[in-house]
Scaffold this motif. Structure first.
Motif, PDB file in Angstrom:
ATOM      1  N   LEU A   1      -1.418   1.700   2.456  1.00 23.64           N
ATOM      2  CA  LEU A   1      -2.375   0.847   3.169  1.00 23.64           C
ATOM      3  C   LEU A   1      -1.675   0.073   4.283  1.00 23.64           C
ATOM      4  O   LEU A   1      -2.001   0.230   5.461  1.00 23.64           O
ATOM      5  CB  LEU A   1      -3.060  -0.125   2.212  1.00 23.64           C
ATOM      6  N   LEU A   2      -0.703  -0.750   3.928  1.00 23.43           N
ATOM      7  CA  LEU A   2      -0.116  -1.684   4.890  1.00 23.43           C
ATOM      8  C   LEU A   2       0.677  -0.987   5.993  1.00 23.43           C
ATOM      9  O   LEU A   2       0.539  -1.313   7.170  1.00 23.43           O
ATOM     10  CB  LEU A   2       0.780  -2.689   4.161  1.00 23.43           C
TER      11      LEU A   2
ATOM     12  N   SER B   1      -2.921  -0.249   7.916  1.00 20.64           N
ATOM     13  CA  SER B   1      -3.159  -1.622   8.361  1.00 20.64           C
ATOM     14  C   SER B   1      -2.413  -1.971   9.632  1.00 20.64           C
ATOM     15  O   SER B   1      -2.811  -2.913  10.336  1.00 20.64           O
ATOM     16  CB  SER B   1      -2.776  -2.615   7.252  1.00 20.64           C
ATOM     17  N   ILE B   2      -1.365  -1.246   9.958  1.00 19.01           N
ATOM     18  CA  ILE B   2      -0.643  -1.542  11.199  1.00 19.01           C
ATOM     19  C   ILE B   2      -1.576  -1.462  12.399  1.00 19.01           C
ATOM     20  O   ILE B   2      -1.449  -2.215  13.361  1.00 19.01           O
ATOM     21  CB  ILE B   2       0.580  -0.614  11.384  1.00 19.01           C
ATOM     22  N   HIS B   3      -2.578  -0.551  12.333  1.00 21.56           N
ATOM     23  CA  HIS B   3      -3.564  -0.477  13.407  1.00 21.56           C
ATOM     24  C   HIS B   3      -4.365  -1.774  13.487  1.00 21.56           C
ATOM     25  O   HIS B   3      -4.579  -2.328  14.566  1.00 21.56           O
ATOM     26  CB  HIS B   3      -4.528   0.679  13.155  1.00 21.56           C
TER      27      HIS B   3
ATOM     28  N   MET C   1      -4.695  -0.616  -2.048  1.00 26.34           N
ATOM     29  CA  MET C   1      -5.661  -1.685  -1.825  1.00 26.34           C
ATOM     30  C   MET C   1      -4.926  -2.999  -1.600  1.00 26.34           C
ATOM     31  O   MET C   1      -3.851  -3.221  -2.182  1.00 26.34           O
ATOM     32  CB  MET C   1      -6.609  -1.819  -3.021  1.00 26.34           C
ATOM     33  N   GLY C   2      -5.504  -3.865  -0.784  1.00 21.29           N
ATOM     34  CA  GLY C   2      -4.843  -5.137  -0.542  1.00 21.29           C
ATOM     35  C   GLY C   2      -5.728  -6.141   0.160  1.00 21.29           C
ATOM     36  O   GLY C   2      -6.730  -5.794   0.789  1.00 21.29           O
TER      37      GLY C   2
ATOM     38  N   ARG D   1      -9.149  -7.470   4.409  1.00 21.60           N
ATOM     39  CA  ARG D   1      -9.334  -6.735   3.163  1.00 21.60           C
ATOM     40  C   ARG D   1      -9.337  -5.240   3.478  1.00 21.60           C
ATOM     41  O   ARG D   1     -10.132  -4.793   4.320  1.00 21.60           O
ATOM     42  CB  ARG D   1     -10.651  -7.132   2.480  1.00 21.60           C
ATOM     43  N   GLY D   2      -8.470  -4.486   2.807  1.00 22.57           N
ATOM     44  CA  GLY D   2      -8.385  -3.056   3.076  1.00 22.57           C
ATOM     45  C   GLY D   2      -8.288  -2.245   1.805  1.00 22.57           C
ATOM     46  O   GLY D   2      -7.704  -2.686   0.819  1.00 22.57           O
TER      47      GLY D   2
END
Length: 346
Positions: free
Chosen positions: A172-173, A177-179, A212-213, A228-229
């Motif tokens: 995820l991260l 999530s970097i995007h 998930m995070g 939230r992802g």
């Protein structure tokens, strides 16, 4: 015309070769590089690339053709050595995200690019979409006053959507999530100060690491972002850039971007709402070059004109996006404790 060499012709690299590079007329392909002969053969057979433009190493390509730019489309762990070699050989570089595995490597590449007087750009392609550009302009113009709170949601169910990277660390991260983190910086025109993050792996998940995070990000100007992802969500699927609500002192801005998947595509969407009024859909201006073609066109323009286009994701700028990724991972490992970006950058 900018002459380029592409390094990395695997699954994602081939997508660049076939679907992205041909759509940017300012770039002429001088050479193609991959250490795997099968990857070379594929571009020759399927795309008709001549043998004289194909090489098994960047060093051979540099000797065999003239070029200004290296387009690095390899797996993440190969970014650092290839980008370093390209800069040392005197090329400008466009590299996929994340452009290095560690902050130390990233800083070294940024310093080397400055030493060589070359451009190093990270392909943060989500920046080149109508909705985040419009949102950034609204925030910059203080259309609805200062930003109070930003909420971002990303939801996908990887097992039913063709996801393949079950053993990737921090799927995820680090991978997705970097995007979103980079978009936070672009839209707010601000850099993160500190972050608190928790991640987890739910029951029946095929992931080897946490998909998930949730994170709370505090920015330098005081804006708080609630993120939230999930790669394991059973809720409504969001566009790839997520669903954004930007609560300002005099109203709110809501937007989504990159709403496409498996042959289906939808336009970016942005609505504004003055406090106590009804939402208003805003017409978005199409881009001549969007997504990955946007990043390639941007560096071609930078090389040709020696000027930096708007929202240009240089390696130096992207250090802050990479640091936010590293800080969230560090915070998750500390059970959600706050981590200062300065700690990671140091």
């Amino acid at each position: 015309m900018v002459k380029a060499i592409q390094v990395g012709l695997g699954h994602w690299g081939f997508s660049w070769t076939k679907e992205v590079i041909p759509k940017v007329p300012a770039v002429h392909m001088a050479g193609y590089v991959d250490a795997n002969p099968e990857a070379i053969k594929r571009v020759q057979v399927e795309l008709g690339i001549e043998d004289k433009r194909c090489f098994l190493s960047l060093e051979d390509a540099a000797k065999g053709v003239e070029a200004d730019l290296v387009i690095a489309t390899l797996r993440t762990e190969a970014h650092y050595p290839v980008v370093r070699q390209a800069l040392e050989l005197g090329f400008n570089v466009l590299v996929e995200k994340p452009f290095a595995s560690t902050i130390a490597q990233a800083k070294e590449l940024v310093a080397l690019a400055e030493q060589q007087n070359r451009i190093l750009m990270v392909s943060q392609n989500y920046r080149f979409q109508p909705a985040p550009i419009a949102a950034a302009e609204l925030i910059g113009a203080q259309k609805f006053g200062p930003v109070n709170l930003v909420s971002v949601d990303f939801r996908r169910h990887a097992p039913s959507q063709g996801y393949r990277y079950w053993d990737m660390p921090d799927p995820l991260l680090a991978d997705m999530s970097i995007h979103h983190f980079d978009l936070m910086r672009m839209v707010l025109n601000d850099d993160p100060k500190r972050v608190s993050c928790r991640t987890w792996n739910p029951p029946a998940s095929p992931f080897g690491h946490h998909p998930m995070g949730v994170a709370t990000v505090e920015f330098e100007k005081g804006t708080i972002v609630s993120y939230r992802g999930s790669w394991m969500s059973s809720g409504p699927v969001t566009p790839w850039a997520g669903e954004w609500t930007m609560d300002c002192s005099e109203g709110e801005i809501c937007w989504t971007s990159r709403d496409h998947f498996m042959g289906k595509a939808g336009p970016d969407r942005l609505t504004t709402r003055v406090r106590d009024a009804q939402p208003e859909a805003i017409a978005l201006q199409p881009l001549d070059f969007a997504d990955r073609t946007g990043t390639l066109a941007a560096i071609a323009k930078a090389i040709a004109s020696v000027s930096v286009p708007a929202r240009f994701s240089s390696g130096k700028d992207n250090l802050h996006s990479l640091a936010l990724v590293q800080a969230t991972i560090l915070s998750a490992g500390r059970e959600g404790a706050w981590v200062d970006i300065a700690e990671v950058m140091a």
